[in-house]
Design an enzyme around this catalytic site. Structure first.
Site, PDB file in Angstrom:
ATOM      1  N   ASP A  85       0.815  -1.209   0.000  1.00  0.00           N
ATOM      2  CA  ASP A  85       0.000   0.000   0.000  1.00  0.00           C
ATOM      3  C   ASP A  85       0.851   1.263   0.000  1.00  0.00           C
ATOM      4  O   ASP A  85       0.471   2.273  -0.590  1.00  0.00           O
ATOM      5  CB  ASP A  85      -0.930   0.001   1.215  1.00  0.00           C
ATOM      6  CG  ASP A  85      -2.107  -0.955   1.047  1.00  0.00           C
ATOM      7  OD1 ASP A  85      -2.284  -1.485  -0.064  1.00  0.00           O
ATOM      8  OD2 ASP A  85      -2.838  -1.167   2.029  1.00  0.00           O
ATOM      9  N   GLY A  86       2.010   1.227   0.656  1.00  0.00           N
ATOM     10  CA  GLY A  86       2.884   2.402   0.656  1.00  0.00           C
ATOM     11  C   GLY A  86       3.356   2.761  -0.739  1.00  0.00           C
ATOM     12  O   GLY A  86       3.437   3.939  -1.101  1.00  0.00           O
ATOM     13  N   ALA A 203      -5.610   5.836  11.720  1.00  0.00           N
ATOM     14  CA  ALA A 203      -6.831   6.276  12.396  1.00  0.00           C
ATOM     15  C   ALA A 203      -7.565   5.109  13.041  1.00  0.00           C
ATOM     16  O   ALA A 203      -8.127   5.242  14.140  1.00  0.00           O
ATOM     17  CB  ALA A 203      -7.749   6.996  11.404  1.00  0.00           C
ATOM     18  N   LEU A 204      -7.579   3.957  12.384  1.00  0.00           N
ATOM     19  CA  LEU A 204      -8.240   2.781  12.945  1.00  0.00           C
ATOM     20  C   LEU A 204      -7.520   2.317  14.208  1.00  0.00           C
ATOM     21  O   LEU A 204      -8.160   1.970  15.209  1.00  0.00           O
ATOM     22  CB  LEU A 204      -8.274   1.663  11.904  1.00  0.00           C
ATOM     23  CG  LEU A 204      -8.990   0.369  12.299  1.00  0.00           C
ATOM     24  CD1 LEU A 204     -10.467   0.629  12.579  1.00  0.00           C
ATOM     25  CD2 LEU A 204      -8.828  -0.688  11.210  1.00  0.00           C
ATOM     26  N   SER A 205      -6.186   2.334  14.185  1.00  0.00           N
ATOM     27  CA  SER A 205      -5.408   1.941  15.359  1.00  0.00           C
ATOM     28  C   SER A 205      -5.638   2.877  16.536  1.00  0.00           C
ATOM     29  O   SER A 205      -5.518   2.472  17.694  1.00  0.00           O
ATOM     30  CB  SER A 205      -3.913   1.919  15.011  1.00  0.00           C
ATOM     31  OG  SER A 205      -3.635   1.001  13.982  1.00  0.00           O
ATOM     32  N   ALA A 224      -4.302   9.499  21.851  1.00  0.00           N
ATOM     33  CA  ALA A 224      -4.088   9.516  23.302  1.00  0.00           C
ATOM     34  C   ALA A 224      -4.427  10.876  23.908  1.00  0.00           C
ATOM     35  O   ALA A 224      -3.567  11.544  24.487  1.00  0.00           O
ATOM     36  CB  ALA A 224      -2.644   9.127  23.623  1.00  0.00           C
ATOM     37  N   GLN A 258       4.873   9.653   4.634  1.00  0.00           N
ATOM     38  CA  GLN A 258       5.904   9.594   3.601  1.00  0.00           C
ATOM     39  C   GLN A 258       6.604  10.927   3.386  1.00  0.00           C
ATOM     40  O   GLN A 258       7.613  10.987   2.696  1.00  0.00           O
ATOM     41  CB  GLN A 258       5.303   9.081   2.289  1.00  0.00           C
ATOM     42  CG  GLN A 258       4.838   7.637   2.380  1.00  0.00           C
ATOM     43  CD  GLN A 258       4.344   7.078   1.064  1.00  0.00           C
ATOM     44  OE1 GLN A 258       4.061   7.810   0.121  1.00  0.00           O
ATOM     45  NE2 GLN A 258       4.225   5.765   0.980  1.00  0.00           N
TER      46      GLN A 258
END
EC number: 2.7.1.23
Length: 303
Positions: A85-86, A203-205, A224, A258
């Site tokens: 994906d990167g 964002a999911l993490s 956090a 990136q």
């Protein structure tokens, strides 16, 4: 079966380096894919960086004409991206302004947007090259770092824009505005502005929701936060988002992880919807929900 795409750019490991990239360049995969494309009636080119990586054994770099990204945009009608994906994020941003469709062959890890397995690419690509595919458009974000009224950094992002603290510093304080409206001053490790594509990434993490690619929106996700009532917020992508650094040391803004800009107190990160979109082509019958189910291992152990 003859390909509807006459001029195809072979793009691989666009930002990779080191031993893994050298091994990828020498394992013959790129050459095999190029030969397959030729067998389908395509004229094959290779992106210049991939050609330079492959030059060690001349397997790809010596066989196909190398093109810069700009030349690919002007001369090719399809980009075939081999990597993770990167790799797709990097080349997708650069080719978006040309409107060239991209197909991704996955040799990375998750492969949310490079979704064709390497071990089955020929059977999958034959009908796609003949015109049997699903087209999927992904939005981009245009971000600027403003300092004393002037832009000091400018970037596109397909996944996310992240403003966060330095590795050895404490929390940052960020003033958040959406459109003409002040939202809040937030103290946190940082803040993520994610597109639908990026909602399955950082964002999911950080606890954000999944956002379907067809939804014209962004999700604002604190990292956090000091105040536990600070929750992710779903926003329309028509609104401009402004993140101002009020306090904090060694803060930075990252764009798809990136590219990076260091931030000073008072700097404003301004995020708008880009005029450009990335065009992905998927196999016929492709579904976003199939991708989620496979990549996130939903239904494992169920009926």
């Amino acid at each position: 079966m003859t390909s509807r795409f006459r001029h195809v750019a072979l793009i691989g490991k666009y930002q990779a380096s080191g031993a893994r990239a050298q091994a990828d360049a020498r394992d013959g995969v790129m050459e095999d894919i190029g030969a397959f494309l030729e067998s389908q009636g395509c004229e094959v080119f290779v992106e210049k960086s991939a050609a330079e990586e492959a030059d060690a054994d001349a397997s790809v770099g010596g066989r196909y004409q190398p093109l810069t990204v700009e030349e690919i945009g002007q001369r090719c009608d399809l980009g075939l991206v081999v990597g993770g994906d990167g790799t797709m994020l990097g080349i997708g941003r650069q080719l978006a302004c040309y409107g060239i469709p991209l197909i991704g062959i996955n040799r990375g890890r998750l492969g949310f947007i490079t979704d064709i397995p390497l071990d089955n690419y020929q059977a999958t690509l034959i009908p796609m090259l003949a015109g049997e595919y699903e087209e999927d458009h992904r939005s981009l974000m245009h971000a600027q770092v403003m300092r004393d009224g002037a832009s000091v950094f400018d970037a596109l992002a397909m996944n996310d824009v992240v403003v966060n603290r330095g590795a050895t510093s404490g929390m940052v304080e960020l003033r958040v505005s959406v459109g003409r409206h002040f939202v809040a001053n937030q103290r946190a490790d940082g803040l993520i502005i994610a597109s639908p594509t990026g909602s399955t990434a950082y964002a999911l993490s950080a606890g954000g929701p999944l956002l379907h690619p067809a939804v014209p929106g962004w999700v604002l996700v604190p990292i956090a936060p000091h105040t536990l009532s600070n929750r992710p917020v779903l926003l329309p992508d028509a609104d401009e988002i402004v993140i101002e650094l009020v306090a904090g040391r060694d803060a930075s803004a990252n764009f798809d992880m990136q590219s990076l800009a260091s931030l000073a107190i008072g700097d404003r990160v301004v995020v708008r919807r880009s005029d450009f979109r990335v065009r992905f082509l998927h196999p016929r019958g492709w579904s976003y929900f199939d991708t989620l189910r496979k990549k996130l291992h939903w239904n494992e152990g169920g009926s």
